[in-house]
Each structure stands twice: as structure tokens, then as C-alpha cells.
Design a protein around this motif. Sequence first.
Motif, PDB file in Angstrom:
ATOM      1  N   PRO A  46       0.890  -1.166  -0.068  1.00 52.81           N
ATOM      2  CA  PRO A  46      -0.159  -0.175  -0.073  1.00 52.81           C
ATOM      3  C   PRO A  46       1.048   1.231   0.127  1.00 52.81           C
ATOM      4  O   PRO A  46       0.597   2.313  -0.578  1.00 52.81           O
ATOM      5  N   THR A 130       7.712  -4.657  10.478  1.00 45.99           N
ATOM      6  CA  THR A 130       6.649  -3.720  10.681  1.00 45.99           C
ATOM      7  C   THR A 130       5.746  -4.223  11.732  1.00 45.99           C
ATOM      8  O   THR A 130       5.510  -3.366  12.879  1.00 45.99           O
ATOM      9  N   GLY A 151      -7.087  -3.501   9.634  1.00 46.62           N
ATOM     10  CA  GLY A 151      -6.381  -4.290   8.407  1.00 46.62           C
ATOM     11  C   GLY A 151      -5.893  -5.501   9.019  1.00 46.62           C
ATOM     12  O   GLY A 151      -4.821  -6.012   8.715  1.00 46.62           O
ATOM     13  N   VAL A 156       0.716  -7.266   7.447  1.00 49.30           N
ATOM     14  CA  VAL A 156       1.037  -6.624   8.860  1.00 49.30           C
ATOM     15  C   VAL A 156       0.021  -7.077   9.898  1.00 49.30           C
ATOM     16  O   VAL A 156       0.602  -7.576  11.043  1.00 49.30           O
ATOM     17  N   ALA A 175     -11.648  -6.398   9.881  1.00 51.22           N
ATOM     18  CA  ALA A 175     -11.194  -6.587   8.526  1.00 51.22           C
ATOM     19  C   ALA A 175     -12.705  -6.500   7.682  1.00 51.22           C
ATOM     20  O   ALA A 175     -13.614  -6.202   8.285  1.00 51.22           O
ATOM     21  N   GLY A 176     -12.479  -6.564   6.303  1.00 52.04           N
ATOM     22  CA  GLY A 176     -13.518  -6.276   5.365  1.00 52.04           C
ATOM     23  C   GLY A 176     -14.418  -7.194   4.921  1.00 52.04           C
ATOM     24  O   GLY A 176     -15.501  -6.989   4.145  1.00 52.04           O
ATOM     25  N   LYS A 180     -12.855 -13.024   6.162  1.00 50.88           N
ATOM     26  CA  LYS A 180     -11.580 -12.576   6.647  1.00 50.88           C
ATOM     27  C   LYS A 180     -11.843 -12.791   8.174  1.00 50.88           C
ATOM     28  O   LYS A 180     -10.849 -12.991   8.918  1.00 50.88           O
ATOM     29  N   VAL A 221      -5.305   1.432   9.142  1.00 57.71           N
ATOM     30  CA  VAL A 221      -6.396   1.747   8.206  1.00 57.71           C
ATOM     31  C   VAL A 221      -6.964   3.163   8.360  1.00 57.71           C
ATOM     32  O   VAL A 221      -7.147   3.913   7.330  1.00 57.71           O
ATOM     33  N   SER A 244      -2.730   4.076   6.875  1.00 60.86           N
ATOM     34  CA  SER A 244      -3.953   4.849   7.016  1.00 60.86           C
ATOM     35  C   SER A 244      -4.393   4.535   5.333  1.00 60.86           C
ATOM     36  O   SER A 244      -4.952   5.451   4.819  1.00 60.86           O
ATOM     37  N   ILE A 245      -4.607   3.189   5.179  1.00 58.44           N
ATOM     38  CA  ILE A 245      -4.984   3.106   3.745  1.00 58.44           C
ATOM     39  C   ILE A 245      -6.520   3.540   3.215  1.00 58.44           C
ATOM     40  O   ILE A 245      -6.576   3.733   2.140  1.00 58.44           O
ATOM     41  N   SER A 246      -7.266   3.626   4.198  1.00 60.00           N
ATOM     42  CA  SER A 246      -8.555   4.050   4.007  1.00 60.00           C
ATOM     43  C   SER A 246      -8.714   5.349   3.413  1.00 60.00           C
ATOM     44  O   SER A 246      -9.697   5.966   2.755  1.00 60.00           O
ATOM     45  N   PHE A 273       4.451   5.663  12.869  1.00 65.16           N
ATOM     46  CA  PHE A 273       5.640   4.700  12.848  1.00 65.16           C
ATOM     47  C   PHE A 273       5.952   4.492  11.589  1.00 65.16           C
ATOM     48  O   PHE A 273       5.172   4.212  10.537  1.00 65.16           O
ATOM     49  N   GLY A 321      -9.384  -5.138  -1.190  1.00 65.83           N
ATOM     50  CA  GLY A 321      -9.175  -6.210  -0.429  1.00 65.83           C
ATOM     51  C   GLY A 321      -9.142  -7.700  -0.841  1.00 65.83           C
ATOM     52  O   GLY A 321      -9.579  -8.511  -0.252  1.00 65.83           O
ATOM     53  N   ASN A 323      -6.368  -9.529  -1.008  1.00 65.86           N
ATOM     54  CA  ASN A 323      -5.707 -10.334  -0.344  1.00 65.86           C
ATOM     55  C   ASN A 323      -5.800 -10.964   0.809  1.00 65.86           C
ATOM     56  O   ASN A 323      -6.776 -10.148   1.718  1.00 65.86           O
ATOM     57  N   GLY A 325      -3.444 -11.975   4.008  1.00 68.79           N
ATOM     58  CA  GLY A 325      -2.093 -11.917   4.363  1.00 68.79           C
ATOM     59  C   GLY A 325      -1.202 -11.208   3.233  1.00 68.79           C
ATOM     60  O   GLY A 325      -1.663 -10.232   2.422  1.00 68.79           O
TER      61      GLY A 325
END
Length: 331
Positions: A46, A130, A151, A156, A175-176, A180, A221, A244-246, A273, A321, A323, A325
Motif C-alpha cells: 500500500p 513492521t 487491517g 502486517v 477486517a473487510g 476474513k 487503516v 492509513s489505507i482508507s 511509525f 481487499g 488479499n 495476508g
Amino acid sequence: MNKTIILDKRPVGKPQSTDFKFIDSEIPEAAANEIILKATYVSVDPYLRGRMSDAKSYSAPFELQKPISSGVVAEVTVSNNAAFRKGDFVSGLLEWKEYQKSNGQGLLKIDPSKAPLSAYLGILGMTGLTAYLGLSEIGKPKAGETLVVSGAAGAVGSVVGQIGKILGCRVVGIAGTDEKAALLKTRYGFDAAINYNTTADMKQAIAEACPDGVDVYFDNVGGEITDGVLANINKFARLIICGSISVYNETTVPMGPRVETVLIKNSALMQGFIVANYAAKFPEAMAKLSEWLQAGKLTYSETITEGFDQIPQAFIGLFEGKNNGKMIVKI
Ligand code: NAP
């Protein structure tokens, strides 16, 4: 011919396949001290989305019309460098090319007899480091505390949750999808899981999943999910802001509730981080991850798509989404 993927346009919103271009060139030849590398596995991540934009960040933007780079596992096919032999495998930050040359700097020799090659891009690579370092250096979880991970079914997050369990925490993952969420409990041992796509009130859902409140939050996220977690934190909570993927594809970053008073009232720590800042601790982290893997305390999943041509689509799939892992492309 030798295929390369370049950044043709800076994505606006969600990346599209038309933002990338394939170009052909000759397979390079190795000069003195150089090696030729054939890509074996390519990591899509990401954070590459940030480098595709030209906004100021912790790493330089990719240049337009130049190759994209990411974590790659490659085989040495020609060597004029005494440190490498034909047939060696290496990992490093390399370009999205089938074949490329290198002087060997920054490459890590990896041992396929110790772990599958793809693992060096995930559990024994950047995402495993990470998870371990973000959690241990900022989260500092103690046995009996509650750890929430967003996430959670990704590269991660799935490792963070398992480490939380090893350290004796109650672990809740977000998770989404229902699939999951189920995997979080059955495969990774989380205590509870929330599907954010079917949850209308995240604050309430976290309160129900965390009856003793939230002591550590590992955030991959951001956005509304994090707003819901923040409303449930305990005194002296630690919030690791890892991703902060969202909001990565937003053209204007949406405003949430102001966090200051929540942090003050709870004497809480919220810290950004970046794994690269902890390079001195990579050997220690790697040793611990390997030990837990070998002891069967840690497991990992990979979503592997095949073919160099699939790299852009695999990257775009992270924002859909696709994936479980670590998302990896096998060349
Ligand atoms: P990942 O979690 O394996 O893949 C991305 C996942 O994000 C997707 O599978 C999807 O899962 C979820 N997602 C996508 N769009 C979303 C949205 N709008 N809202 C909520 N979830 C969404 O990726 P990763 O490599 O492990 O990275 C996880 C996060 O950590 C990323 O934000 C990344 O940038 C960050 N990261 C930071 C560092 C660092 O040093 N700071 C290092 C590595 C990674 P769902 O199906 O659950 O939505």
C-alpha cells in the motif's frame, strides 16, 4: 526482450491500470563488479501509493516515465561480483523489471532452504518487521491487555494479532469480509473479529468486543474505523499509527473528530511509525520472528498472483481487499 513497468501518470483517486505502462528493452549485460538479477517474486505494498503521488512524504516520489520499485526477491543469473554467485537468491528494493543489473549494494542474500523465497517479502521481510517493531517499540503490550488491530487480515495486521496472542493479550481484529473475520479467529487465534463493512456503529462494536476497553491499537487503516476505536481507549493507551489505507486514495483528506481531548483525558500516546527508522533492530526482530515461526507459534498467509504483467493489478487489488495476508506476484 526484457519488460519494465514505469509510472505513466500519477493516480488520481484509486490507481488504474492506465497509470502504468509496460516498456521493452534489451536484457542488460553485467560490467565489472556487477550482477544480473532475474525477478522471482515482487512485493506490492500500500505505501507505494504514496510514492506515486508527488506530495512530500518520508520517501521520495516515483518519477514519471521511470520504473517503479518495491521489495523484490531475485535470482543471480550472471555474476562479475565476488560477493555473489550464479544461482544465489537476494532480496532488496529493486525495479519492476524482469531482468536488471546491480552492483550488489543494498541486497541481502537469502537462503531458500531456511524459508520459502516469498516469505522474505512478508513474514521475514518488511511487513513482518513492521508488525513486530511497531507493536514492541510503540505498543509495548502487556499480558492481559486488550489489543485492537485494523487491517487485521493483511500482511502486517495478521502478524500483529498473532504476536499479541503470544504476549498474552486479548486480541480483536477488524477486517473487510465475513470470511476474513472468520479466518482471524480460526487461523490466527484472535479472540474476536469485526467486519467493518457490515458494522453500522464501530464505536459500539468495539465496546462490545472489548469489554475492558482498548489498551493498544495497531492502526493500518485510519478513518472512521479509527474514530470508533479511539472512543474506547483506556488510560495510558498506546496507538501505533502504522498505515492509513482508507484515505490513501482520497483527493482531500476527510476530517474526523478532533483527537486531542481523547488523548489528554486518557493520558494516551498516539505515534506515527515508519519501519525504516528501526533498521538497527531488524536483526533482533528477524531472529524473534524466525524463532516463533519455527516453534509453530506464528503462521502466515500469502495471496500470490502469477505473471509479471499482473503486478499493477495485484497492486490495485490491495485497495479492493483482494488479499489474505501478503500480496505477492510470482514472476
Ligand atoms: P495489507 O493489509 O496486506 O493489504 C491492504 C488491506 O487493506 C486490504 O487487503 C484491505 O483489507 C484493507 N483495505 C483496503 N482499503 C481499505 C479501506 N478503504 N478501509 C479499510 N481497509 C481497507 O497491506 P500491508 O502491507 O499489511 O499494510 C497494511 C498497512 O500498513 C497499510 O496502510 C500500509 O501502508 C501500512 N504499512 C506501514 C508501514 C510503515 O513502516 N509505516 C510498513 C508496512 C505497511 P480488507 O478486506 O480488510 O478491507
